[in-house]
Design a protein around this motif. Sequence first.
Motif, PDB file in Angstrom:
ATOM      1  N   LYS A   4       0.839  -1.203   0.000  1.00  0.00           N
ATOM      2  CA  LYS A   4       0.000   0.000   0.000  1.00  0.00           C
ATOM      3  C   LYS A   4       0.872   1.251   0.000  1.00  0.00           C
ATOM      4  O   LYS A   4       0.623   2.182  -0.779  1.00  0.00           O
ATOM      5  CB  LYS A   4      -0.926  -0.008   1.218  1.00  0.00           C
ATOM      6  CG  LYS A   4      -1.824   1.202   1.308  1.00  0.00           C
ATOM      7  CD  LYS A   4      -2.751   1.124   2.499  1.00  0.00           C
ATOM      8  CE  LYS A   4      -3.633   2.354   2.566  1.00  0.00           C
ATOM      9  NZ  LYS A   4      -4.628   2.257   3.640  1.00  0.00           N
ATOM     10  N   LEU A  60      -4.978   0.219  -5.755  1.00  0.00           N
ATOM     11  CA  LEU A  60      -5.020   0.542  -4.327  1.00  0.00           C
ATOM     12  C   LEU A  60      -6.383   0.214  -3.721  1.00  0.00           C
ATOM     13  O   LEU A  60      -6.465  -0.202  -2.559  1.00  0.00           O
ATOM     14  CB  LEU A  60      -4.670   2.015  -4.110  1.00  0.00           C
ATOM     15  CG  LEU A  60      -4.497   2.466  -2.663  1.00  0.00           C
ATOM     16  CD1 LEU A  60      -3.446   1.634  -1.929  1.00  0.00           C
ATOM     17  CD2 LEU A  60      -4.122   3.942  -2.620  1.00  0.00           C
ATOM     18  N   ASP A  82      -6.697  -2.060  -0.476  1.00  0.00           N
ATOM     19  CA  ASP A  82      -7.444  -1.617   0.713  1.00  0.00           C
ATOM     20  C   ASP A  82      -8.534  -2.607   1.092  1.00  0.00           C
ATOM     21  O   ASP A  82      -8.726  -2.903   2.271  1.00  0.00           O
ATOM     22  CB  ASP A  82      -8.067  -0.242   0.467  1.00  0.00           C
ATOM     23  CG  ASP A  82      -7.269   0.890   1.057  1.00  0.00           C
ATOM     24  OD1 ASP A  82      -6.155   0.648   1.576  1.00  0.00           O
ATOM     25  OD2 ASP A  82      -7.749   2.038   1.020  1.00  0.00           O
TER      26      ASP A  82
END
Length: 175
Positions: free
Chosen positions: A130, A157, A161
Amino acid sequence: MANPSASDDYFRFFGLKQQFNIDLPALDQAYLAVQKEVHPDRHARGSDAEQRLAMQMATLANTAFQTLKNPIQRGLYICQLHGVDAKLETNTAMPTAFLMKQMEWRENLDEQAADLPSLEALMIEVEEAKEETLAEIAQAIDGAKKYQRAVELLRGLLFIDKFAVELDDTIAAFI
């Protein structure tokens, strides 16, 4: 101080430079200043038009703050300001290497669901991925001004997440 004429640009609204790497304490400070200024209670004795404007400005401030505070939403917003739509609903194409990494993580999560130290090690790996992706996004937006590349990274991303939340939930079950 809020700039109502800048409502088409959340950065200008808060008096901030348009960039991915923003000063979060400055954002917090600007948000609080705007909220203090436009809070509907402060305009309770004003005309209906003044009350309506205060409510609209408070709503805009909340929306702008939430967008800029979240790195994914901030990145998508900057790209949108530069005419690049992420098309999140229809464009789910990802590089093969990224998809393979996602599959590896999912397999590790399934296989190691009862092994807390392994799950914690996996979380460290995911958090590092990340952070690397955030750095790449910052470079794509703030450095190279390559918004299409930034959108691709932002889509990735989102996957990272989502997986991190699932992994965190699995780890939390141990506690």
